[in-house]
Design a protein around this motif. Structure first.
Motif, PDB file in Angstrom:
ATOM      1  N   ASN A 114       1.064  -6.651  11.549  1.00 52.39           N
ATOM      2  CA  ASN A 114       0.939  -6.373  10.109  1.00 52.39           C
ATOM      3  C   ASN A 114       2.314  -6.225   9.462  1.00 52.39           C
ATOM      4  O   ASN A 114       2.547  -6.688   8.350  1.00 52.39           O
ATOM      5  CB  ASN A 114       0.136  -5.090   9.870  1.00 52.39           C
TER       6      ASN A 114
ATOM      7  N   ALA B  44       4.094  -8.254   6.434  1.00 49.99           N
ATOM      8  CA  ALA B  44       4.670  -7.602   5.257  1.00 49.99           C
ATOM      9  C   ALA B  44       6.129  -8.022   5.051  1.00 49.99           C
ATOM     10  O   ALA B  44       6.640  -7.983   3.933  1.00 49.99           O
ATOM     11  CB  ALA B  44       4.575  -6.087   5.407  1.00 49.99           C
TER      12      ALA B  44
ATOM     13  N   ASP C 130       8.075  -0.559   8.249  1.00 44.90           N
ATOM     14  CA  ASP C 130       8.697  -1.800   7.778  1.00 44.90           C
ATOM     15  C   ASP C 130       9.203  -1.578   6.359  1.00 44.90           C
ATOM     16  O   ASP C 130       8.748  -0.666   5.670  1.00 44.90           O
ATOM     17  CB  ASP C 130       7.681  -2.960   7.821  1.00 44.90           C
TER      18      ASP C 130
ATOM     19  N   ILE D 260       2.032  -0.770   0.263  1.00 45.09           N
ATOM     20  CA  ILE D 260       0.600  -1.008   0.014  1.00 45.09           C
ATOM     21  C   ILE D 260       0.260  -0.410  -1.343  1.00 45.09           C
ATOM     22  O   ILE D 260       0.572   0.757  -1.604  1.00 45.09           O
ATOM     23  CB  ILE D 260      -0.269  -0.346   1.112  1.00 45.09           C
TER      24      ILE D 260
ATOM     25  N   ILE E 103      -7.760   0.393   3.369  1.00 42.14           N
ATOM     26  CA  ILE E 103      -7.202  -0.521   4.378  1.00 42.14           C
ATOM     27  C   ILE E 103      -7.798  -0.332   5.771  1.00 42.14           C
ATOM     28  O   ILE E 103      -7.743  -1.234   6.577  1.00 42.14           O
ATOM     29  CB  ILE E 103      -5.657  -0.414   4.456  1.00 42.14           C
TER      30      ILE E 103
ATOM     31  N   PHE F  85     -11.646  -5.350   5.364  1.00 40.57           N
ATOM     32  CA  PHE F  85     -10.880  -5.262   4.125  1.00 40.57           C
ATOM     33  C   PHE F  85      -9.540  -5.961   4.362  1.00 40.57           C
ATOM     34  O   PHE F  85      -8.775  -5.582   5.238  1.00 40.57           O
ATOM     35  CB  PHE F  85     -10.637  -3.813   3.705  1.00 40.57           C
ATOM     36  N   THR F  86      -9.274  -6.987   3.593  1.00 42.22           N
ATOM     37  CA  THR F  86      -8.000  -7.692   3.734  1.00 42.22           C
ATOM     38  C   THR F  86      -7.520  -8.162   2.381  1.00 42.22           C
ATOM     39  O   THR F  86      -8.328  -8.448   1.495  1.00 42.22           O
ATOM     40  CB  THR F  86      -8.128  -8.888   4.697  1.00 42.22           C
ATOM     41  N   THR F  87      -6.199  -8.218   2.219  1.00 42.14           N
ATOM     42  CA  THR F  87      -5.643  -8.792   0.990  1.00 42.14           C
ATOM     43  C   THR F  87      -5.011 -10.137   1.312  1.00 42.14           C
ATOM     44  O   THR F  87      -4.405 -10.752   0.463  1.00 42.14           O
ATOM     45  CB  THR F  87      -4.557  -7.868   0.406  1.00 42.14           C
ATOM     46  N   LYS F  88      -5.178 -10.535   2.572  1.00 43.71           N
ATOM     47  CA  LYS F  88      -4.525 -11.784   2.978  1.00 43.71           C
ATOM     48  C   LYS F  88      -5.426 -12.977   2.692  1.00 43.71           C
ATOM     49  O   LYS F  88      -6.644 -12.840   2.547  1.00 43.71           O
ATOM     50  CB  LYS F  88      -4.168 -11.702   4.464  1.00 43.71           C
TER      51      LYS F  88
ATOM     52  N   GLY G 116      -5.852 -13.429   7.273  1.00 39.07           N
ATOM     53  CA  GLY G 116      -6.253 -12.059   7.623  1.00 39.07           C
ATOM     54  C   GLY G 116      -7.747 -11.978   7.848  1.00 39.07           C
ATOM     55  O   GLY G 116      -8.514 -12.735   7.261  1.00 39.07           O
ATOM     56  N   THR G 117      -8.128 -11.057   8.735  1.00 45.84           N
ATOM     57  CA  THR G 117      -9.556 -10.855   8.984  1.00 45.84           C
ATOM     58  C   THR G 117      -9.995  -9.489   8.487  1.00 45.84           C
ATOM     59  O   THR G 117     -11.171  -9.235   8.298  1.00 45.84           O
ATOM     60  CB  THR G 117      -9.852 -10.900  10.494  1.00 45.84           C
ATOM     61  N   GLY G 118      -9.027  -8.588   8.321  1.00 41.42           N
ATOM     62  CA  GLY G 118      -9.375  -7.232   7.915  1.00 41.42           C
ATOM     63  C   GLY G 118      -9.930  -6.395   9.057  1.00 41.42           C
ATOM     64  O   GLY G 118     -10.444  -5.298   8.853  1.00 41.42           O
TER      65      GLY G 118
ATOM     66  N   GLY H  24      -8.040  -5.659  11.935  1.00 37.15           N
ATOM     67  CA  GLY H  24      -6.968  -4.990  12.681  1.00 37.15           C
ATOM     68  C   GLY H  24      -6.914  -3.479  12.528  1.00 37.15           C
ATOM     69  O   GLY H  24      -7.015  -2.745  13.507  1.00 37.15           O
ATOM     70  N   LEU H  25      -6.777  -3.023  11.288  1.00 40.27           N
ATOM     71  CA  LEU H  25      -6.602  -1.580  11.106  1.00 40.27           C
ATOM     72  C   LEU H  25      -7.880  -0.805  11.418  1.00 40.27           C
ATOM     73  O   LEU H  25      -7.824   0.331  11.896  1.00 40.27           O
ATOM     74  CB  LEU H  25      -6.129  -1.279   9.683  1.00 40.27           C
TER      75      LEU H  25
ATOM     76  N   THR I  89       6.385   0.603   4.292  1.00 40.31           N
ATOM     77  CA  THR I  89       5.185   1.220   4.859  1.00 40.31           C
ATOM     78  C   THR I  89       5.470   1.804   6.244  1.00 40.31           C
ATOM     79  O   THR I  89       6.150   1.170   7.050  1.00 40.31           O
ATOM     80  CB  THR I  89       4.092   0.144   5.004  1.00 40.31           C
TER      81      THR I  89
ATOM     82  N   PHE J  62       3.296   3.441   9.476  1.00 43.53           N
ATOM     83  CA  PHE J  62       2.066   3.888  10.132  1.00 43.53           C
ATOM     84  C   PHE J  62       2.473   4.863  11.233  1.00 43.53           C
ATOM     85  O   PHE J  62       3.479   4.640  11.926  1.00 43.53           O
ATOM     86  CB  PHE J  62       1.318   2.699  10.748  1.00 43.53           C
TER      87      PHE J  62
HETATM   88  P1  ADP Z   1      -5.569  -8.005   7.992  1.00 45.49           P
HETATM   89  O1  ADP Z   1      -4.175  -7.808   8.483  1.00 45.49           O
HETATM   90  O2  ADP Z   1      -6.329  -9.035   8.755  1.00 45.49           O
HETATM   91  O3  ADP Z   1      -5.664  -8.185   6.523  1.00 45.49           O
HETATM   92  P2  ADP Z   1      -5.831  -5.204   8.615  1.00 45.49           P
HETATM   93  O4  ADP Z   1      -7.045  -4.356   8.790  1.00 45.49           O
HETATM   94  O5  ADP Z   1      -4.865  -5.193   9.725  1.00 45.49           O
HETATM   95  O6  ADP Z   1      -6.372  -6.657   8.321  1.00 45.49           O
HETATM   96  O7  ADP Z   1      -5.084  -4.790   7.296  1.00 45.49           O
HETATM   97  C1  ADP Z   1      -5.816  -4.588   6.114  1.00 45.49           C
HETATM   98  C2  ADP Z   1      -4.904  -4.688   4.890  1.00 45.49           C
HETATM   99  O8  ADP Z   1      -3.973  -3.606   4.897  1.00 45.49           O
HETATM  100  C3  ADP Z   1      -4.020  -5.923   4.846  1.00 45.49           C
HETATM  101  O9  ADP Z   1      -4.716  -7.045   4.332  1.00 45.49           O
HETATM  102  C4  ADP Z   1      -2.889  -5.462   3.935  1.00 45.49           C
HETATM  103  O10 ADP Z   1      -3.272  -5.545   2.588  1.00 45.49           O
HETATM  104  C5  ADP Z   1      -2.767  -3.982   4.250  1.00 45.49           C
HETATM  105  N1  ADP Z   1      -1.655  -3.716   5.180  1.00 45.49           N
HETATM  106  C6  ADP Z   1      -1.728  -3.408   6.498  1.00 45.49           C
HETATM  107  N2  ADP Z   1      -0.500  -3.204   7.011  1.00 45.49           N
HETATM  108  C7  ADP Z   1       0.384  -3.357   5.999  1.00 45.49           C
HETATM  109  C8  ADP Z   1       1.827  -3.259   5.903  1.00 45.49           C
HETATM  110  N3  ADP Z   1       2.578  -2.947   6.949  1.00 45.49           N
HETATM  111  N4  ADP Z   1       2.381  -3.475   4.687  1.00 45.49           N
HETATM  112  C9  ADP Z   1       1.621  -3.805   3.608  1.00 45.49           C
HETATM  113  N5  ADP Z   1       0.252  -3.900   3.646  1.00 45.49           N
HETATM  114  C10 ADP Z   1      -0.345  -3.686   4.819  1.00 45.49           C
END
Ligand code: ADP
Length: 654
Positions: free
Chosen positions: A412, A416, A445, A450, A458, A463-466, A471-473, A475-476, A500, A502
C-alpha cells in the motif's frame, strides 16, 4: 318584570348613588351572564328573585320571564302553558309542580328536566345564605360533548407525534404540545391563530431550523415545503440542524383543511443505517470467504508445478559454470521464488484457520516481508529506512500471517509513493511502547495521505480508491482481521503533509529477553542420511530426491503410502518425508501405520504438503504429530526440515 339589570343590557344606577355598589353589582351580573349554567334564585317562600339569560336560552322563556315575587307554582304553570316545560306522561300539572317544589326544598341534585325540544337538562337545588333556593341547570348533553372534546384534545396533546391543523386557506388553527417541542422551543415564536403557513415556514427557515439540501436555495426549499402541503404529501423527510429527522405527512381534513403530522424517526433511521451496515459487512465477509476459497484452490493447483520450477532452478544455479546461462537461470529462480511467495501469500490470506501463535521475532518477520513486498519500491528508487529495535522482546504471533500483514502495508505504501519516484520514503520502525509494554511496528510513507472522509472506511472489506484492477480493497480488511486475531491492534494516522503511518501493536511475551540471533539454524547439521521420499506426483518426488541428493543424502522414492511401507520392510531409513494427500494411503494413515509397527520411524517423519488448506491435513498438523513444510518447496526450508528430524531423532551423522 324584574330581572337582572344586566339582562336588559345596561347597569342601572344605584338609587343610593353609591358608585362602589354599582360597580360590584355590574361585576356580579357579568359573572352570572358568563356562566354556562342557567341560574334561578327563589326566596325562602319560593318566590322568584332573579335568573340569568342562559335560563331563557335553555327554556325559550324570553317572553315569559317571571317578575320578582312571583311564586314558583305560578311561574311553572305559565311555562307549561307556554310549552317551555313538558309534562311527563301520566302526570298532572299540579303533581308536577308538587314534585318540583319537593325536590327544590329538599335541595335535590341532578333532577332531570325535559325541554320542549326534547333535550334533557340536569337541575340541582342549593341552599342560599338567606334560606332561599338557588337552582342551577346545565345541559347534560352539551357537557358530555364537551367532555369528549376535552378527552380528544387530551389525547392529541399526549401524542408522540407533532400535529398541526391549518384551515383551508392554510392558516394556523391549532397545534399540539409535541409540535411546540419540535419547532418552537428555541427562539422561533409559536404561530398565532390565523397565521399563514408560509409565514411560519419562512420564520423557521430564516432561523436556520432546517438542514437545507446542498445546492438548494432557501426560497426553493420554501416552495418545496409549500408544495408538500398543497399535494398532501406523505412521508416527506425533514432534517433539523439539531440532527433530528422527521417523517412529515400532510392529510386532508373533511373541512378542506390540512392536518400535518411530524414523527421523529431519528432513532429508527440510526437503527436502519446500523442494520444496513451490518448486512453489508456480512455480505462482504461472504464475498471475502468465497474469494478466499477460490484463491486457495488456484494456489493449491499451482503448488506442485511451481515446486518443480523453483527446485530445479535453485539446483541448476549451482551446477552451471557459464556465467551468462547462470545469470539467466538465476533470473528464472528469482521469478519462480517470487511466484512461490505469492502463492504462499494467497494461501495465508485465504486460510480460515486460527492463528498458530508461536514466540517469534517481529524484526525477522518484517525483514522477510520487506524482501517480498518492497521490490517495487526499490525499483522505483524510493528510500527505505529500516530502524529495527534490536532489543525488541519476542511476540506471540503466527509469523506467516504477520508477514502477510506487513507485505500488505508495504505494498500500500508503494502505491501511495508511486508518483514520488526517488522522493518517496518508506520508514519501517520497531520499538517498545514504554507505557503499555507493547511491541509496536510502524510502516510510514510520505505519500499523499488518506482523505479524512474515508479514513473510517479503509478497513472495510472491498473498500478501495484504486482503479479497477489496481486495488481489491481486501488488503487492510485482511490485516485488521489478522492483527485482531492476535489480540493486537492495527491503527492509522494520516494527513496530507506528513503522509501515512500504520501501526501494528502486539503484546510482548512476558519476561522475554532481547532479540538475538536466528531462532533456527537453516544450515544442515548432518549429511548423508538415508531418506525415503513419498509423493504420488512422480515429478515432485523426483525433484525432492534430486534436491536432497544435492545436499548429499541418499534418497529412495515411493509414490504412495503402501509402497512406502513395503520399502521400509526391505530397507532402513533415517528420515521419511511424505506428501499428505495421496490416493492409496494418505500421510496420516501412513504415519499411523508407522506408529504401530515402527514408532522409531514415526518420530522421524515429516510432511511436505501442497494442501495446507484441507481440513484433514490441518487437524493432523495441529495435533503436533510431526513437523511440516509447505509446497512450493523452498530449498532452505527443506534442508531445515531434514535437520530438525535428524536432530529430533538423534540420528547420528554417517
Ligand atoms: P486496496 O489497496 O486494494 O485498495 P486496501 O484495503 O489495502 O485495498 O486499502 C484500502 C484503501 O485504503 C486504499 O484504496 C487507499 O485508498 C487507502 N490506503 C491504504 N493504505 C494507504 C496509504 N499508505 N496511503 C494512502 N492511502 C492508503
Amino acid at each position: 318584570m324584574q330581572t337582572l339589570p344586566a339582562r336588559s343590557g345596561e347597569a342601572e344606577a344605584d338609587p343610593s348613588g353609591d358608585t362602589q355598589n354599582v360597580w360590584t353589582q355590574t361585576r356580579f351580573q357579568e359573572i352570572l351572564e358568563a356562566l354556562d349554567e342557567a341560574l334561578v334564585l327563589w326566596d325562602s317562600d319560593l318566590n322568584f328573585v332573579l335568573s340569568n339569560r342562559r335560563l331563557d336560552e335553555m327554556f325559550d322563556t324570553r317572553d315569559i320571564t317571571p317578575r320578582p315575587g312571583d311564586h314558583i307554582a305560578e311561574v311553572m304553570r305559565c311555562q307549561m302553558q307556554h310549552g317551555s316545560l313538558s309534562l311527563p306522561d301520566g302526570l298532572s300539572a299540579g303533581q308536577m309542580i308538587s314534585r318540583w317544589i319537593a325536590a327544590i326544598t329538599r335541595y335535590e341534585k341532578d333532577i332531570e328536566v325535559a325541554t320542549k325540544d326534547g333535550r334533557i337538562l340536569n337541575a340541582s337545588s342549593h341552599r342560599t345564605g338567606l334560606n332561599g333556593y338557588l337552582v342551577t341547570i346545565r345541559d347534560a348533553q352539551r357537557s358530555a360533548y364537551e367532555d369528549r372534546l376535552a378527552a380528544v384534545n387530551d389525547a392529541i396533546q399526549a401524542l408522540d407525534e407533532g400535529l398541526v391543523l391549518y384551515d383551508s386557506e392554510m392558516n394556523f388553527v391549532i397545534g399540539n404540545r409535541k409540535l411546540h417541542d419540535i419547532f418552537y422551543r428555541g427562539e422561533v415564536p409559536h404561530p398565532q391563530v390565523g397565521e399563514n403557513v408560509v409565514d411560519t415556514m419562512k420564520r423557521l427557515i430564516d432561523s436556520e431550523f432546517y438542514v437545507i439540501p446542498d445546492g438548494q436555495s432557501k426560497s426553493a426549499f420554501l416552495d418545496q415545503m409549500t408544495n408538500t402541503m398543497k399535494t398532501y404529501r406523505k412521508n416527506a423527510v425533514l432534517t433539523s440542524q439539531a440532527g433530528r429527522v422527521y417523517d412529515t405527512s400532510v392529510h386532508k381534513t373533511a373541512l378542506g383543511g390540512y392536518l400535518v403530522s411530524f414523527s421523529d424517526i431519528t432513532e429508527q433511521r440510526r437503527i436502519e443505517r446500523e442494520l444496513e451496515h451490518q448486512r453489508e459487512i456480512t455480505h462482504q465477509n461472504e464475498k471475502l470467504s468465497a474469494l478466499g476459497e477460490l484463491l486457495a484452490g488456484v494456489a493449491h493447483e499451482l503448488n506442485n508445478p511451481l515446486s518443480i520450477v523453483v527446485g530445479y532452478a535453485q539446483m541448476l544455479q549451482d551446477q552451471i559454470d557459464d556465467p551468462l546461462i547462470s545469470r539467466r537461470v538465476e533470473r528464472i529462480a528469482e521469478a519462480a521464488e517470487r511466484s512461490a511467495k505469492i502463492v504462499k501469500a494467497f494461501l495465508a490470506m485465504a486460510r480460515q484457520r486460527p492463528a498458530q501463535l508461536e514466540e517469534c521475532r517481529l524484526n525477522d518477520v518484517i525483514e522477510n516481508a520487506l524482501s517480498v513486498g518492497a521490490s517495487g519500491l526499490r525499483s522505483s528508487g524510493a528510500q527505505i529506512d529500516l530502524q529495527l529495535d534490536k532489543a525488541l522482546p519476542l511476540v506471540m504471533a503466527d509469523a506467516d500471517q504477520m508477514a502477510q500483514v506487513f507485505i500488505n502495508l508495504i505494498v500500500n505504501a508503494e502505491h501511495a509513493l508511486a508518483d514520488l519516484g526517488e522522493g518517496g520514503k518508506l520508514l519501517v520502525r520497531t520499538s517498545r511502547n514504554a507505557r503499555t509494554g507493547d511491541v509496536v511496528a510502524e510502516i510510514r510513507d510520505n505519500g499523499p495521505g488518506i482523505d479524512p472522509d474515508i479514513q473510517s472506511r479503509i478497513f472495510e472489506p472491498f473498500f478501495t480508491t484504486k482503479d479497477v484492477g489496481a486495488g481489491t480493497g481486501v488488503g487492510l480488511a485482511f490485516c485488521h482481521r489478522i492483527v485482531d486475531g492476535h489480540g493486537g491492534r492495527l491503527t492509522v494516522t494520516s494527513n496530507a503533509r506528513d503522509g501515512t503511518s500504520f501501526f501494528v501493536h502486539l503484546s510482548a511475551v512476558d519476561g522475554s529477553g532481547q532479540e538475538t540471533g536466528s531462532p533456527q539454524g537453516k544450515t544442515t547439521n548432518g549429511r548423508n542420511h538415508q531418506i525415503l521420499v513419498v509423493d504420488d506426483e512422480e515429478h515432485v518426488a523426483d525433484l525432492i530426491r534430486e534436491l536432497l541428493e544435492f545436499m548429499g543424502h541418499d534418497v529412495t522414492t515411493a509414490t504412495g503410502g503402501r509402497e512406502a511401507l513395503r520399502c521400509i520392510d526391505s530397507q532402513e531409513f533415517d528420515i521419511i518425508l511424505s506428501d499428505f494427500k495421496m490416493p492409496d494411503l494418505d500421510g496420516a494413515g501412513f504415519h499411523a501405520a508407522l506408529e504401530k509397527t515402527r514408532p522409531d520411524l514415526a518420530a522421524r517423519f515429516g510432511i511436505i504438503t501442497g494442501d495446507a488448506m484441507g481440513q484433514k491435513v490441518l487437524t493432523f498438523l495441529q495435533s503436533g504429530a510431526c513437523p511440516h513444510i509447505e509446497k512450493p518447496i523452498d530449498v532452505s526450508e527443506l534442508s531445515a526440515l531434514v535437520d530438525q528430524l535428524a536432530t529430533k531423532a538423534g540420528v547420528s551423522k554417517r
